[in-house]
Design an enzyme around this catalytic site. Structure first.
Site, PDB file in Angstrom:
ATOM      1  N   TYR A 233       0.833  -1.205   0.000  1.00  0.00           N
ATOM      2  CA  TYR A 233       0.000   0.000   0.000  1.00  0.00           C
ATOM      3  C   TYR A 233       0.869   1.257   0.000  1.00  0.00           C
ATOM      4  CZ  TYR A 233      -4.623  -2.129   0.898  1.00  0.00           C
ATOM      5  OH  TYR A 233      -5.799  -2.801   0.813  1.00  0.00           O
ATOM      6  N   SER A 234       1.593   1.473   1.129  1.00  0.00           N
ATOM      7  CA  SER A 234       2.332   2.726   1.316  1.00  0.00           C
ATOM      8  C   SER A 234       3.475   2.881   0.326  1.00  0.00           C
ATOM      9  CB  SER A 234       2.926   2.774   2.730  1.00  0.00           C
ATOM     10  OG  SER A 234       1.915   2.860   3.676  1.00  0.00           O
TER      11      SER A 234
ATOM     12  N   GLU B  79     -12.412  -4.580   8.581  1.00  0.00           N
ATOM     13  CA  GLU B  79     -11.632  -5.637   9.225  1.00  0.00           C
ATOM     14  C   GLU B  79     -10.863  -5.116  10.427  1.00  0.00           C
ATOM     15  OE1 GLU B  79     -12.035  -8.774   8.892  1.00  0.00           O
ATOM     16  OE2 GLU B  79     -13.561  -8.241   7.414  1.00  0.00           O
TER      17      GLU B  79
END
Lengths: 395, 338, 395, 338
Positions: free
Chosen positions: C128-129, C244
């Site tokens: 992601y990052s 989640e």
């Protein structure tokens, strides 16, 4: 590096203490210690004593009748006065208007108004804030329209401290709506006895009524009461905010509050012993005392820079924040030291009764509530953080 | 696990909201009594019909939201203590609203010690109690001493009363006892259940005030404009109101915890008594101070609704031991009532 | 209102404890208690035991091979596991990718990838990052260009936890630069053995190397590895972030940390007595324990709402903030409990020596430093405050 | 009142900055010794030529800014203590840099008590000291016990050394004493001056680190962009860096206070010892934690300069009693050294 006062400064401090010991009425000091509202006569009486000694306007140059003190001397005077619970010098004429007139006023204005401040002929109050212009001071709307040799003023000011005693008010008013909002502001001196001026007290949550709203309804003000130039008032107001802040840290007040807290904690019983022997409470007192020891030196560092003629910068914002945090923490601890005893408030109005032997307790509660203002007025701590961050961003 | 209100308690809540919208001040007490609200705070043994943590918590939260100031906590502690001590008749009168009792706990000269300003000689009390809410209207006073609970008639000899306004809005009094006859109800720790319910009452009242003050502050931040926009759009203020919202949830959960453990064994109940009062007291002060600061000047004025909320929040922290007091006892593993 | 667990839930908790008592190797638990890095084999071994019991994927529906637990059951499992110092289930396949595939993946993707996650055939990590896209996740630049039946990926991901063990990575990649930055993002599954993928470890300030940078240099990814639709990846990523988060509060970890802190404070000597008898330190422990008692109930309140099928709202941001504050405070107190003894750090690399009998001390220091990440990753606490304020502004 | 540096001290500062720009690690000590920096930390009686609070504060602040990790505090405490105890020869060797001493204070199993893990039998020591910085390079060790200061030769019988890296960057050791011969230098409170200078050294070192970490963080906030603008423009972060700036000034003033009261009478000096370490320790931890948080992930990586700063800040708080330790003694009105 030398942290000691010079012999001259030490001698001055001794002279201040001597003056306070001989001139300050103990009953007045006690009233002040308990944060009870002083009467107008009591405040004027103290001003008169200081004026007789030549000490009323420590911050003014000698040419205007001031004491011409250094920043350190003013600090010493303020600290000793606070520790002795002397009344605070009402700042509006001496600390605020005086320097503005000296810097930006005409010769006529200086000759007429400055002696009247020292003599106590006028009681000044400050007309800056408005209901819609708090932190955003420059957003003010109270307007002054030039009509011949008068301005006609309409609008409202608020948070006017001690305005109930005042006969004069210096105001920021809007004289133009063109350009940036800072550019259409003028600095006007208004006689509160003029028709159309109405003062209404604001009661605060501690029950006191020391601040006011002031309404202006077609109030005629002679043009000679304009200070400096039309539409340049913001410059004069800012000058005030950055240059007259020697006591912004409130070290003297904090020291007096710490002494008082220790006295209370020694007297109040907690788990069968004096409260100052409770490890948790003692640690809270110590934490605040240690903060004060450091802040007090930050204050001196700044004064010593000011004494060398450099203008204080972002340090005054830092002192405002830390100074108010410390004072509010001391006030909170003092109230809490009383525990279950601190559930009443003194009421200035009505004769509804009062708990027995509880002057100090009532004072602690009222003072805690009242001093929540410290982090709001004179540029809230949020505004100060913005100033610091802005300076850091540039630096 | 179910955190929702039962149908009965939802009805009680509706009743309260209706009453609080219509009645204020002196009118409120009879209206609450008539509607059975005092009874809802007490068990059948005590002359009531509920007395569960949930009923107490919701009642005082509603009172706190509405800012209704009145010594209903004293009535609850009093009736419960009287019933426990076998004084069922007076308890029943309190439960139905025909008699009022006050609860004299705080003393001058001490944070929260008992027996510093008042002493016992046989069945007589001498000394002083202070900040006794509702004393002027009480038929009898429940008095704490170093280790016991006492009943004193309001007209007893040697009892003098000096009344004044309390910070929370109602009236209280200093009570001076001079060899005043009193009935010993029992040892302090026999009344842990009654006293713990008092803590729940003050805490839930504070929770209501916490919610009211933070809601009012949020509304103000949405409406008030400075520098051309709503001040809630200033991120520094937005983050502070977000942090307050987190703490409000902590206060709610602390009240829920005590409410759910009010009838647990004393050692467990007492931990929740202390944790609840410590949490709610801390949050109450935080919300009081942050609400004023986030409002600015207007938040300090008596005319504005916040002023009364602030004073009630401080008073609720102060009553029956503040956050520091209960934290210290929790840290030491001490019982709440001894 | 009823704060008690149901008989079924209590029975389930007992079953979890029984399982942990019989299946969890004490040496592994001890290693975990000391926050020492586990080997890949140790983590896989624990997954295998859970999978054999049918408990590896508590959050998955039964149709996909999960346990189909309620939110309360998952909470119970997580809390008991943390208290027993069981290894945490590596979340990337089970907690993150699984639910996304179940909701947005094709039938083929579900049939192929989901069993492999349960069996341990694949070790997933999260892409992601990026260095330039931290809190501003949607500002990501790693780009995937469609060329025939492949995407060609170029760019960099960072903070890839346990990426050194992984053979697969699910990535957010930019497939379009048109429109809002959120609109050109796709969700891609990438085999890390593909030529052009490079993994470089990032050593953190506590000396551990559990996170990585992953570089993509003309990496070819088959189009069937696109999840859902092209340019809709932001929707799937957000689904993950909001749905989640049952264990976001970390109550079990905090409870284990509190137990450990109390154990340390009982053993360490302070002014001649056990540290837990020091009023100031005891008050700090108590403050945090009281916070945890309340937060734990906030967590249950939220679970009980989730159990009734309502999606959690702003509460998960609140739990993130308070949960990390509590855990970081516990970690800080544990380190400080050791006082002058806590001046060394374990080094994972090199044989430079280690203080005597100090495993717990080293662990406390490393854990304090390592867990500064809690308030940064998964949406920093500042981002969470923004979410809360945004919700309040609308409400 | 004058807070400016004297001409001599401005020269010392220039010298230090030059040396620290050119030398690192093992090279630094000889360079400092040669330039007379160790001598500047000591009075003439101790083999040096200055030893004023101002010289000590500025030296360690520069070391702290540069992140130079080396047990110079131990040399200063050691030489001063040796001179006080009449061991002038060794003191002089330390002052000129030809001998090094270590200072063994911390013990396993206790926060900051002395004499828990080590005991005295006649002129022999038995037990353990831990986290002794620079022990590998020391010719002799100054050792604290419950109420005294001892000198132990590095080659003394029964002394074993187990070395490892310290959090602050240098190396330390556990020292195990088995009936090890030692020379008693005197009672602990005879060495208040030497030990207080140690506190000033650690505090000024921390101040340098505080300034370095907050400067680095400010730079990062100015350069790092998220959501299209420099993150310093996000008001919530701007206000936090402003609050840090206020605390940095508090730390500076606390160091100034101790520096200015180092030779005051012991009761006053000790209050400043405690206030200084309590303030600097609190601010050091605050700056460490806030710097990491304001940086985000990059602030946690070993490659980035902040990591070492954070560890040095924590170590400086921890050395010779942390903020809580000194706060407690200040609150109790206890002496610093007893």
């Amino acid at each position: 590096m030398d942290m000691r006062f010079t012999p001259d400064e030490l001698a001055f401090a001794a002279e201040v203490r001597e003056f306070l010991a001989s001139e300050l009425d103990p009953a007045l000091a006690e009233k002040n210690r308990l944060h009870q509202s002083l009467t107008k006569a009591e405040m004027e009486g103290w001003h008169a004593k200081l004026h007789a000694k030549g000490w009323l306007a420590g911050n003014w140059p000698r040419e205007f009748g001031g004491a011409g003190w250094t920043a350190i001397q003013r600090h010493i005077f303020e600290e000793e006065s606070a520790k002795a619970h002397a009344p605070r010098i009402v700042p509006f004429g001496i600390a605020m208007l005086g320097p503005v007139l000296q810097k930006f006023g005409s010769k006529e204005q200086q000759d007429y108004w400055l002696p009247r401040i020292l003599n106590g002929d006028d009681w000044w109050c400050q007309g800056y804030s408005e209901p819609g212009a708090g932190s955003d001071l420059a957003g003010l709307r109270c307007r002054a329209e030039r009509q011949g040799d008068h301005y006609v003023v309409n609008g409202q000011k608020t948070w006017t401290t001690l305005g109930q005693h005042a006969n004069m008010i210096f105001c920021l008013v809007r004289t133009s709506t063109e350009g940036k909002k800072q550019e259409g502001i003028s600095f006007l001196l208004i006689d509160m006895d003029t028709p159309g001026v109405t003062v209404r007290p604001i009661v605060l949550l501690d029950g006191t009524a020391e601040v006011n709203e002031v309404f202006f309804d077609d109030v005629k003000v002679p043009v000679e009461n304009l200070v400096g130039e039309e539409n340049k008032g913001w410059t004069y107001a800012k000058y005030l905010l950055t240059h007259e802040r020697t006591n912004i840290a409130g070290v003297g007040f904090a020291t007096a509050a710490l002494d008082n807290l220790k006295r209370v904690a020694k007297a109040q019983i907690h788990r069968g012993k004096p409260l100052d022997q409770d490890p948790l409470f003692a640690a809270q007192i110590a934490t605040t005392e240690i903060e004060l020891m450091a802040m007090s030196t930050t204050n001196l560092r700044m004064l010593s820079v000011a004494a060398q003629g450099q203008a204080p910068g972002v340090e005054s914002s830092m002192l405002k924040i830390k100074g108010t945090q410390i004072r509010q923490q001391l006030d909170a601890l003092t109230r809490r030291a009383y525990g279950g005893w601190a559930q009443a408030l003194p009421m200035e109005t009505g004769n509804q009764g009062q708990p027995l032997d509880a002057d100090d307790v009532l004072s602690a509660t009222a003072n805690y509530l009242n001093n929540r203002k410290l982090s709001i007025y004179g540029g809230s701590n949020e505004i100060q953080r913005g100033i610091i961050a802005g300076t850091l961003a540039k630096g | 696990m179910d955190f929702a209100l039962s149908d009965e308690h939802r009805m009680l809540q509706d009743t309260l909201r209706g009453l609080l919208a219509r009645h204020q001040g002196d009118d409120l007490w009879p209206a609450l009594a008539e509607a059975g609200v005092i009874g809802a705070l007490l068990t059948e043994d005590e002359g009531g019909f509920d007395g569960s943590g949930s009923a107490i918590a919701l009642t005082f939260e509603e009172l706190g939201r509405a800012g209704a100031s009145m010594p209903l906590v004293a009535a609850m502690i009093g009736a419960s203590a009287l019933a426990t001590a076998g004084q069922g008749d007076l308890a029943a009168e309190v439960a139905e609203g025909s008699a009022r009792v006050a609860f004299a706990d705080a003393e001058p000269g001490t944070r929260y010690d008992r027996g510093v300003a008042i002493s016992v000689d046989g069945d007589r009390l001498t000394g002083r109690k202070t900040m006794v809410a509702g004393a002027e209207d009480a038929r009898a006073i429940i008095v704490t001493t170093a280790d016991a609970l006492w009943l004193v008639d309001a007209k007893a000899e040697g009892l003098t009363l000096n009344a004044y306004p309390l910070m929370e809005g109602g009236r209280g009094a200093d009570l001076t006892f001079a060899d005043t006859p009193a009935t010993r109800l029992g040892a302090l720790d026999d009344f842990g259940a009654a006293l713990s319910r008092g803590i729940l009452g003050h805490s839930a009242f504070a929770l209501g005030g916490i919610i009211a003050a933070s809601d009012l502050t949020l509304d103000y931040l949405k409406t008030r404009k400075q520098f051309g926009r709503a001040i809630l759009e200033f991120q520094a203020l937005a983050h502070r109101i977000a942090d307050l919202a987190v703490e409000v949830e902590q206060a709610r959960s602390a009240v829920t915890n005590l409410s759910g453990h009010l009838t647990a064994e004393p050692a467990i109940r007492d931990r929740h008594v202390q944790a609840c009062k410590a949490t709610v007291g801390r949050v109450a002060r935080l919300v009081a101070e942050e609400s004023v600061q986030l409002h600015g000047g207007i938040g300090m004025t008596e005319e504005y609704a916040l002023a009364g909320m602030i004073r009630r929040l401080l008073a609720a922290d102060t009553a029956m031991g503040d956050a520091d007091y209960h934290l210290e006892r929790f840290a030491n593993g001490e019982p709440a009532w001894a």
